[in-house]
Design an enzyme around this catalytic site. Structure first.
Site, PDB file in Angstrom:
ATOM      1  N   ASP A  12     -10.286  38.355 -23.711  1.00  0.00           N
ATOM      2  CA  ASP A  12      -9.413  38.931 -22.689  1.00  0.00           C
ATOM      3  C   ASP A  12      -9.293  38.072 -21.432  1.00  0.00           C
ATOM      4  O   ASP A  12      -9.005  38.593 -20.350  1.00  0.00           O
ATOM      5  CB  ASP A  12      -9.915  40.337 -22.302  1.00  0.00           C
ATOM      6  CG  ASP A  12      -8.780  41.254 -21.872  1.00  0.00           C
ATOM      7  OD1 ASP A  12      -7.629  40.974 -22.240  1.00  0.00           O
ATOM      8  OD2 ASP A  12      -9.058  42.235 -21.151  1.00  0.00           O
ATOM      9  N   CYS A  13      -9.515  36.740 -21.567  1.00  0.00           N
ATOM     10  CA  CYS A  13      -9.378  35.878 -20.389  1.00  0.00           C
ATOM     11  C   CYS A  13      -8.180  34.943 -20.519  1.00  0.00           C
ATOM     12  O   CYS A  13      -8.003  34.048 -19.689  1.00  0.00           O
ATOM     13  CB  CYS A  13     -10.652  35.074 -20.146  1.00  0.00           C
ATOM     14  SG  CYS A  13     -10.949  33.770 -21.353  1.00  0.00           S
ATOM     15  N   GLU A  87      -8.698  30.357 -31.814  1.00  0.00           N
ATOM     16  CA  GLU A  87      -9.813  31.045 -32.479  1.00  0.00           C
ATOM     17  C   GLU A  87     -10.763  30.020 -33.113  1.00  0.00           C
ATOM     18  O   GLU A  87     -11.263  30.182 -34.225  1.00  0.00           O
ATOM     19  CB  GLU A  87      -9.291  32.013 -33.545  1.00  0.00           C
ATOM     20  CG  GLU A  87      -8.278  33.032 -33.048  1.00  0.00           C
ATOM     21  CD  GLU A  87      -8.854  34.038 -32.066  1.00  0.00           C
ATOM     22  OE1 GLU A  87     -10.098  34.043 -31.853  1.00  0.00           O
ATOM     23  OE2 GLU A  87      -8.080  34.826 -31.499  1.00  0.00           O
ATOM     24  N   ALA A  88     -11.041  28.960 -32.355  1.00  0.00           N
ATOM     25  CA  ALA A  88     -11.830  27.844 -32.888  1.00  0.00           C
ATOM     26  C   ALA A  88     -13.285  28.207 -33.131  1.00  0.00           C
ATOM     27  O   ALA A  88     -13.988  27.478 -33.835  1.00  0.00           O
ATOM     28  CB  ALA A  88     -11.738  26.654 -31.936  1.00  0.00           C
TER      29      ALA A  88
END
Length: 243
Positions: A12-13, A87-88
């Protein structure tokens, strides 16, 4: 000089938002690139932001080889100047090493975006290797917030609003689910709702989620100190059945 840059932060950042913005900026300047993602909340082969933005991407699998992905496209005449890797944290350490090779050997920029630590505060293997190999690790400036208003530093997994610290490292959920979870009663008449919530270290260590804080806030009289929300009656935690 090409770089391997790891943009990290809590949930959420704005990591995926930044990934989409960077892809747009590079394409607007005539650069060619490929977007990759894994386990996105919107489904396979997508990069999505909680602001509502989303676009297509190549889904990363355990069998994905980034070196081969880039070389195949180049031999087909496609221009590849950069890679967006969202999404690493879910990538394998070997895949991170492939990304480093792409940067060093064929001068392709790699911009990776991901969470550093899981809901148990343990490093994701992919994120750990990125920290070890990246030319730069950049913490996003947009701060996620805990329910108390402090800066959130930890990612918490919740089941029906109650924080848990055991389970598989990867279970796909969303922060919105944590807020909309069912009331934490011991007797479940539904499938458990898995969600995620960002907490400050203080409330992560005390296991006080927004759901638990709301339960405590309804008690009368209020206690003059904070307690573990999972031990509060009705929270659904280990103390739910106590007197």
């Amino acid at each position: 000089m090409a770089e391997l840059v790891f943009f990290s932060g809590t949930m959420d950042c704005g990591k995926s938002t930044l990934a989409l913005q960077m892809d747009h900026n590079h394409r607007a300047r005539g650069r060619g690139g490929v977007r990759f993602s894994r386990n996105d909340r919107a489904g396979e082969s997508r990069i999505s932001s909680r602001l509502g933005l989303q676009t297509d991407a190549v889904e990363v699998l355990d069998s994905t080889d980034f070196w081969e992905e880039v070389m195949l496209r180049r031999t087909q005449g496609q221009r590849i100047d950069y890679l967006i890797c969202d999404e690493a944290q879910f990538y394998t350490p070997e895949q991170v090493e492939q990304l480093a090779k792409v940067v060093d050997e064929i001068d392709v920029d790699v911009f990776a975006f991901g969470i550093t630590a899981d809901f148990r505060t343990r490093l994701f293997p992919g994120s750990q290797r990125l920290v070890e190999l990246a030319d730069r690790v950049q913490v996003l400036q947009v701060e996620a917030l805990c329910w108390c208003g402090r800066r959130a530093t930890h990612n918490a997994r919740t089941v029906d609003g109650v924080m848990v610290t055991e389970g598989a490292q990867v279970v796909v959920g969303d922060v919105d689910m944590a807020m909309d979870a069912a009331p934490g009663t011991p007797e479940l008449d539904h499938d458990p709702v898995v969600g995620y919530e960002t907490l400050c270290r203080r409330h992560y260590m005390r296991r006080v989620t927004a759901h638990g804080a709301a339960l405590m806030g309804r008690q009368d009289p209020l206690l003059p100190f904070e307690v573990d929300a999972c031990l509060w009656r009705g929270s659904g935690g280990t103390g739910a059945s106590g007197a």
